[in-house]
Design a protein around this motif. Structure first.
Motif, PDB file in Angstrom:
ATOM      1  N   UNK A  87       0.858  -1.187   0.000  1.00 31.63           N
ATOM      2  CA  UNK A  87       0.000   0.000   0.000  1.00 31.63           C
ATOM      3  C   UNK A  87       0.889   1.229   0.000  1.00 31.63           C
ATOM      4  N   UNK A  88       0.564   2.195  -0.830  1.00 36.39           N
ATOM      5  CA  UNK A  88       1.397   3.394  -0.944  1.00 36.39           C
ATOM      6  C   UNK A  88       1.465   4.173   0.361  1.00 36.39           C
ATOM      7  N   UNK A  89       0.364   4.225   1.132  1.00 34.05           N
ATOM      8  CA  UNK A  89       0.375   4.999   2.372  1.00 34.05           C
ATOM      9  C   UNK A  89       1.349   4.397   3.387  1.00 34.05           C
ATOM     10  N   UNK A  90       1.437   3.060   3.439  1.00 34.49           N
ATOM     11  CA  UNK A  90       2.368   2.425   4.367  1.00 34.49           C
ATOM     12  C   UNK A  90       3.810   2.647   3.934  1.00 34.49           C
ATOM     13  N   UNK A  91       4.073   2.573   2.627  1.00 26.17           N
ATOM     14  CA  UNK A  91       5.430   2.818   2.138  1.00 26.17           C
ATOM     15  C   UNK A  91       5.843   4.262   2.380  1.00 26.17           C
ATOM     16  N   UNK A  92       4.891   5.184   2.320  1.00 24.98           N
ATOM     17  CA  UNK A  92       5.202   6.590   2.579  1.00 24.98           C
ATOM     18  C   UNK A  92       5.610   6.790   4.035  1.00 24.98           C
ATOM     19  N   UNK A  99      13.919   8.793   6.412  1.00 24.66           N
ATOM     20  CA  UNK A  99      14.464  10.079   6.008  1.00 24.66           C
ATOM     21  C   UNK A  99      14.699  10.199   4.520  1.00 24.66           C
ATOM     22  N   UNK A 100      13.896   9.483   3.725  1.00 27.07           N
ATOM     23  CA  UNK A 100      14.018   9.544   2.268  1.00 27.07           C
ATOM     24  C   UNK A 100      12.701  10.009   1.655  1.00 27.07           C
ATOM     25  N   UNK A 101      12.773  10.405   0.397  1.00 30.22           N
ATOM     26  CA  UNK A 101      11.609  10.987  -0.263  1.00 30.22           C
ATOM     27  C   UNK A 101      10.505   9.964  -0.506  1.00 30.22           C
ATOM     28  N   UNK A 102      10.874   8.763  -0.951  1.00 32.30           N
ATOM     29  CA  UNK A 102       9.848   7.783  -1.307  1.00 32.30           C
ATOM     30  C   UNK A 102      10.456   6.389  -1.391  1.00 32.30           C
ATOM     31  N   UNK A 103       9.586   5.399  -1.373  1.00 31.28           N
ATOM     32  CA  UNK A 103       9.943   4.015  -1.683  1.00 31.28           C
ATOM     33  C   UNK A 103       9.034   3.566  -2.814  1.00 31.28           C
TER      34      UNK A 103
END
Length: 208
Positions: A87-92, A99-103
């Motif tokens: 799920x994108x919300x969990x990866x965010x 401390x990174x922009x995205x996964x």
């Protein structure tokens, strides 16, 4: 009256949470077609009883690894990890903790990205995912994060400490790295499909 094999006072049953249905949607479909676990966007997924056609994790069986310390490494076992779902919300949340922009889902080998189901990674084993196109997936359980996937993420942030970032993923993505599932009913899955998650009755087995 109780049978001799049972105590006179039967133990109280734990709290039983009723079954429920939750609706969701497929927002991306990906496959690992290059001989390694990272995935890329595809038009659709063709699923058989062995998993996703051509995917790195396809197969009715697989070799055991560090996740199965009760077997010698390399033992052939049933493949319950045919499909990786995130799920994108969990990866965010995990990315923010690192401390990174995205996964990106493809960096960690995801096959499906699903929206609309809260706490996706906490869906219990045995849950069924019914896709409107006809496919049914059966969830085995959450997909514990590992430093191999963390290292793949770190490659996309070359200015950061690679070892530290890879190890940080293991902690940051705990219970947020998604779930793994196997194919119960084959067919095609496409982006935009609606999903119904059937969560069975749940209870906590009492200790002692």
């Amino acid at each position: 009256m109780t049978l001799p094999m049972f105590p006179d006072l039967a133990p109280a049953l734990p709290e039983i949470v009723p079954a429920r249905l939750i609706k969701g949607e497929v927002t991306a479909v990906l496959a690992a077609l290059g001989g390694d676990f990272p995935t890329g966007d595809v038009a659709e997924l063709t699923l058989g009883y062995d998993g996703i056609e051509g995917d790195y994790h396809a197969g009715s069986t697989r070799k055991s690894g560090g996740r199965e310390p009760w077997y010698p490494r390399g033992t052939e076992i049933r493949n319950e990890r045919q499909v990786s779902i995130v799920a994108e919300d969990e990866l965010a949340i995990a990315a923010s903790a690192m401390g990174i922009e995205r996964i990106e889902p493809g960096w960690i080998g995801a096959n499906l990205v699903i929206a609309g189901i809260p706490l996706l990674s906490m869906l219990p084993p045995r849950t069924q995912l019914f896709f409107e196109g006809g496919v049914t997936l059966r969830i085995d359980g959450d997909n514990a994060p590992c430093r191999i996937a963390g290292a793949m993420i770190a490659r996309n942030y070359p200015d950061m400490d690679q070892t530290s970032l890879a190890l940080h993923f293991v902690k940051a993505a705990k219970r947020r790295r998604g779930i793994v599932a196997w194919v119960e009913k084959p067919g095609l899955i496409r982006k935009g499909e609606k999903i119904t998650a059937h969560i069975w009755e749940q209870w906590i087995y009492p200790a002692g």
